[in-house]
Write a protein that holds these residues in place. Structure first.
Motif, PDB file in Angstrom:
ATOM      1  N   VAL A 114       0.866  -0.995   0.131  1.00 54.29           N
ATOM      2  CA  VAL A 114       0.419  -0.053   0.088  1.00 54.29           C
ATOM      3  C   VAL A 114       1.179   1.150   0.405  1.00 54.29           C
ATOM      4  N   LEU A 115       0.758   1.944  -1.081  1.00 54.56           N
ATOM      5  CA  LEU A 115       1.831   2.710  -0.858  1.00 54.56           C
ATOM      6  C   LEU A 115       1.825   4.076  -0.509  1.00 54.56           C
ATOM      7  N   LYS A 116       0.145   4.447  -0.029  1.00 54.56           N
ATOM      8  CA  LYS A 116      -0.027   5.455   0.911  1.00 54.56           C
ATOM      9  C   LYS A 116       0.363   5.195   2.014  1.00 54.56           C
ATOM     10  N   ASP A 117       0.152   4.692   2.229  1.00 52.93           N
ATOM     11  CA  ASP A 117       0.250   3.907   4.203  1.00 52.93           C
ATOM     12  C   ASP A 117       1.301   4.589   4.382  1.00 52.93           C
ATOM     13  N   LYS A 118       1.692   5.020   5.203  1.00 51.29           N
ATOM     14  CA  LYS A 118       2.889   6.515   5.840  1.00 51.29           C
ATOM     15  C   LYS A 118       3.744   5.331   6.336  1.00 51.29           C
ATOM     16  N   GLY A 119       3.945   4.560   6.938  1.00 50.71           N
ATOM     17  CA  GLY A 119       4.753   3.167   7.378  1.00 50.71           C
ATOM     18  C   GLY A 119       4.879   3.274   8.142  1.00 50.71           C
ATOM     19  N   ASN A 120       4.880   1.987   9.088  1.00 49.68           N
ATOM     20  CA  ASN A 120       5.870   2.101  10.587  1.00 49.68           C
ATOM     21  C   ASN A 120       7.075   0.243  10.933  1.00 49.68           C
ATOM     22  N   HIS A 121       7.501   1.325  11.068  1.00 52.64           N
ATOM     23  CA  HIS A 121       8.980  -0.417  10.728  1.00 52.64           C
ATOM     24  C   HIS A 121       9.363  -0.612  12.289  1.00 52.64           C
ATOM     25  N   PRO A 122       8.829  -2.421  11.847  1.00 50.03           N
ATOM     26  CA  PRO A 122       9.223  -3.508  13.043  1.00 50.03           C
ATOM     27  C   PRO A 122      10.276  -3.484  13.986  1.00 50.03           C
ATOM     28  N   GLU A 123      10.793  -2.297  14.571  1.00 48.14           N
ATOM     29  CA  GLU A 123      12.145  -2.488  15.230  1.00 48.14           C
ATOM     30  C   GLU A 123      11.337  -3.770  16.332  1.00 48.14           C
ATOM     31  N   ASP A 124      10.883  -3.570  16.877  1.00 49.70           N
ATOM     32  CA  ASP A 124      10.588  -4.451  18.008  1.00 49.70           C
ATOM     33  C   ASP A 124      10.630  -5.856  17.801  1.00 49.70           C
ATOM     34  N   LEU A 125      10.245  -5.912  16.697  1.00 54.11           N
ATOM     35  CA  LEU A 125       9.585  -7.402  16.279  1.00 54.11           C
ATOM     36  C   LEU A 125      11.613  -7.841  16.196  1.00 54.11           C
ATOM     37  N   ILE A 126      12.221  -7.227  15.347  1.00 54.81           N
ATOM     38  CA  ILE A 126      13.741  -7.364  14.854  1.00 54.81           C
ATOM     39  C   ILE A 126      14.331  -8.018  16.151  1.00 54.81           C
ATOM     40  N   ILE A 127      14.085  -6.608  16.339  1.00 54.82           N
ATOM     41  CA  ILE A 127      14.955  -6.926  18.285  1.00 54.82           C
ATOM     42  C   ILE A 127      14.855  -8.187  18.887  1.00 54.82           C
ATOM     43  N   SER A 139       9.468  -5.195  -1.660  1.00 53.72           N
ATOM     44  CA  SER A 139       8.309  -5.883  -0.799  1.00 53.72           C
ATOM     45  C   SER A 139       7.830  -7.118  -1.236  1.00 53.72           C
ATOM     46  N   PRO A 140       8.157  -8.014   0.351  1.00 49.55           N
ATOM     47  CA  PRO A 140       9.087  -7.788   0.691  1.00 49.55           C
ATOM     48  C   PRO A 140      10.527  -7.409   1.045  1.00 49.55           C
ATOM     49  N   VAL A 141      11.162  -7.025   1.560  1.00 58.02           N
ATOM     50  CA  VAL A 141      12.697  -6.797   1.435  1.00 58.02           C
ATOM     51  C   VAL A 141      13.384  -7.202   2.710  1.00 58.02           C
ATOM     52  N   TYR A 142      14.974  -7.264   3.152  1.00 56.52           N
ATOM     53  CA  TYR A 142      15.274  -7.518   4.348  1.00 56.52           C
ATOM     54  C   TYR A 142      15.495  -6.519   4.790  1.00 56.52           C
ATOM     55  N   PHE A 143      14.827  -6.762   6.416  1.00 57.63           N
ATOM     56  CA  PHE A 143      14.768  -5.592   7.437  1.00 57.63           C
ATOM     57  C   PHE A 143      16.286  -4.964   7.270  1.00 57.63           C
ATOM     58  N   GLY A 144      17.431  -5.335   6.832  1.00 52.53           N
ATOM     59  CA  GLY A 144      18.368  -5.311   7.148  1.00 52.53           C
ATOM     60  C   GLY A 144      18.624  -3.673   6.750  1.00 52.53           C
ATOM     61  N   ILE A 145      17.662  -3.459   5.119  1.00 52.39           N
ATOM     62  CA  ILE A 145      17.963  -3.095   3.949  1.00 52.39           C
ATOM     63  C   ILE A 145      16.684  -1.299   4.929  1.00 52.39           C
ATOM     64  N   LEU A 146      15.427  -2.132   4.952  1.00 53.90           N
ATOM     65  CA  LEU A 146      14.320  -1.015   5.961  1.00 53.90           C
ATOM     66  C   LEU A 146      14.986   0.120   7.463  1.00 53.90           C
ATOM     67  N   GLN A 147      15.816  -0.687   7.724  1.00 54.79           N
ATOM     68  CA  GLN A 147      16.696  -0.169   8.875  1.00 54.79           C
ATOM     69  C   GLN A 147      17.940   0.779   8.669  1.00 54.79           C
ATOM     70  N   ILE A 148      18.428   0.357   7.688  1.00 54.24           N
ATOM     71  CA  ILE A 148      19.449   1.300   6.825  1.00 54.24           C
ATOM     72  C   ILE A 148      18.940   3.006   6.900  1.00 54.24           C
ATOM     73  N   ALA A 149      17.728   2.133   5.321  1.00 51.82           N
ATOM     74  CA  ALA A 149      16.935   3.642   5.007  1.00 51.82           C
ATOM     75  C   ALA A 149      16.205   4.401   5.971  1.00 51.82           C
ATOM     76  N   THR A 150      15.761   3.614   7.126  1.00 52.57           N
ATOM     77  CA  THR A 150      14.885   4.513   8.282  1.00 52.57           C
ATOM     78  C   THR A 150      16.020   5.186   9.104  1.00 52.57           C
ATOM     79  N   GLU A 151      16.972   4.470   9.261  1.00 56.31           N
ATOM     80  CA  GLU A 151      18.274   5.375   9.934  1.00 56.31           C
ATOM     81  C   GLU A 151      18.859   6.801   9.269  1.00 56.31           C
ATOM     82  N   LEU A 152      19.110   6.860   8.012  1.00 58.90           N
ATOM     83  CA  LEU A 152      19.746   7.549   7.623  1.00 58.90           C
ATOM     84  C   LEU A 152      18.139   8.893   6.915  1.00 58.90           C
TER      85      LEU A 152
END
Length: 471
Positions: A86-99, A203-216
């Motif tokens: 859903v491209l209009k979805d604002k997005g919410n990174h699943p950091e807690d689940l990854i940890i 999508s789906p995408v490796y979560f490490g790449i998501l983490q990098i993009a979010t951090e930047l």
């Protein structure tokens, strides 16, 4: 006539064993010479029987390994559908689940289907240890000094030579070594984007790449992705005017295992070149292929230098060495400046060990063995999932890498299933980890680069039973 009857008799006997599940998906058949002795026939007669079985897709050959019961035999589970983020979805990174998933690494009694790391039994650890001792004694400073910023010369030379396996024409001057593939990708993003820029990912995408993009501080567009052929080209074409960079795992995507066809790779490179948009290409799994030859990366079709080809030895040889690289094309100077700023240089010892391992053909020999074991594992996992999971389970059919993506019934929440599985000492990666959007709750990723045995089969059976509890 007698010869024709004989080869059909042999083929029929093998087929009956496959149908009766005496020979199961992934099982290795007796060698041609063994069958020849059993039936007291010529080699050509046995070969003709095996050719007939191959023609029916009942068995398939593996180079230098033999014949196996085909994974297409009796396949009853469908492939997952093409993703529709859903491209209009604002997005919410699943950091807690990854940890939560990574915290399971502390408990060595847990069966780790979750982490994308090969089991130690699949790695040439004794040979690498000997290499460490050899290199320590051969290097003037025993590996304690600084390397040139661009990286170890021997390693860069061997990586560039290795690129010949896919038709690459890289030289040692084109390679910059890094602390693993993630470090390479991180430096690539910094080199070509700034906070607030928009990038395109699978999508789906490796979560490490998501983490990098979010951090930047980057904005992310997730593209619809097919489990066989990768991103949908038309979807990428629509977002080109909005993006500053694109990052793709072109060969054996993590987590889907998809592999972009050559035509798609050519088209993607052409489109991005026209817009002068850099492509950060993660080719981490390219050498772990199950077919007859290595698939080429997008870098092969890059004439303008916009493809930043990243890789490492973490999935194929030595995860803890953290040795990777990037061929950054026109962005080489920026990458070297980034590396100087962040690490000054990469540790020389393990770079030299891997260079020595590649120099004398041991890496090539190791990869052939690794591919055979992983291919057999993949077949065994698929067979177990078909046997133990609900009939409406969907599962990918990767031609390389070592992860499987499962799509379960819509009402199943794999984050909750994860909690139940952990209580039973089984870990997997819930699908929600691989997206910024509210999706893939009913999906999960399994690592099949473990040592296959009856105990592992039993753990898959237990996991399948837990899934059935949620149905």
């Amino acid at each position: 006539m007698a010869k024709e009857i004989l080869y059909r008799k042999i083929a029929s006997a093998v087929e009956q064993q496959i149908v009766a599940q005496t020979l199961k998906t992934g099982d290795k058949l007796p060698s041609i010479r063994t069958v020849q002795k059993i039936y007291d026939v010529s080699l050509n007669t046995v070969k003709q029987a095996f050719l007939e079985l191959e023609g029916k897709s009942l068995i398939e050959s593996r180079p230098k390994s033999g014949y196996y019961v085909s994974k297409s035999t009796g396949r009853r589970l469908l492939l997952p559908e093409t993703s529709k983020p859903v491209l209009k979805d604002k997005g919410n990174h699943p950091e807690d689940l990854i940890i939560r998933v990574f915290d399971t690494m502390k408990d060595k009694t847990i069966t780790q289907f979750s982490l994308g790391v090969p089991d130690q039994s699949l790695l040439p650890i004794p040979k690498l240890n000997k290499g460490v001792l050899k290199v320590i004694h051969s290097m003037d400073d025993s590996g304690t000094g600084y390397e040139p910023i661009q990286g170890n010369l021997n390693l860069r030379r061997n990586i560039s030579r290795w690129s010949f396996t896919w038709g690459g024409k890289l030289g040692e001057q084109d390679i910059v070594t890094t602390s693993g593939a993630m470090n390479a990708i991180y430096n690539c993003f910094i080199a070509v984007t700034k906070p607030g820029d928009t990038i395109a990912l699978e999508s789906p995408v490796y979560f490490g790449i998501l983490q990098i993009a979010t951090e930047l501080g980057l904005k992310i567009i997730e593209l619809p992705t097919n489990p066989v052929t990768g991103i949908e080209i038309d979807a990428l074409k629509k977002v080109l005017p909005r993006i500053k960079a694109c990052c793709l795992i072109s060969n054996f995507n993590n987590p889907l295992g998809s592999c972009m066809p050559d035509e798609h790779k050519k088209e993607v490179v052409k489109m991005l070149t026209n817009y002068t948009i850099p492509l950060i290409e993660d080719d981490l799994y390219g050498d772990i292929f199950f077919g007859k030859k290595r698939p080429a990366p997008c870098k092969l079709y890059d004439e303008a230098g916009i493809v930043m080809w990243c890789g490492s030895f973490s999935k194929s040889l030595a995860p803890g060495y953290r040795v990777g690289w990037v061929a950054p094309g026109r962005y080489k100077d920026k990458i070297i400046r980034q590396k100087l700023l962040h690490t000054i240089s990469t540790p020389p010892l393990y770079q030299e060990v891997i260079a020595d391992f590649m120099e004398y053909g041991r890496y090539d020999h190791h990869l052939r063995t690794l591919r055979q074991k992983l291919y057999t594992n993949c077949l065994q996992y698929q067979r177990a999932i078909e046997d133990y999971f609900p009939e409406n389970t969907k599962i990918t059919q990767p031609q390389g890498g070592f992860v499987l993506w499962l799509e379960l019934e819509k009402k199943i929440d794999t984050a909750k299933l994860f909690d139940l599985a952990i209580a039973q000492k089984i870990s997997f990666a819930p699908g929600r980890m691989f997206t910024q959007h509210d999706q893939f709750h009913n999906c999960l990723r399994l690592n099949f680069a473990l040592k296959w045995d009856n105990e592992l089969d039993f753990h898959l059976k237990r996991l399948g039973s837990m899934v059935k509890l949620f149905v």
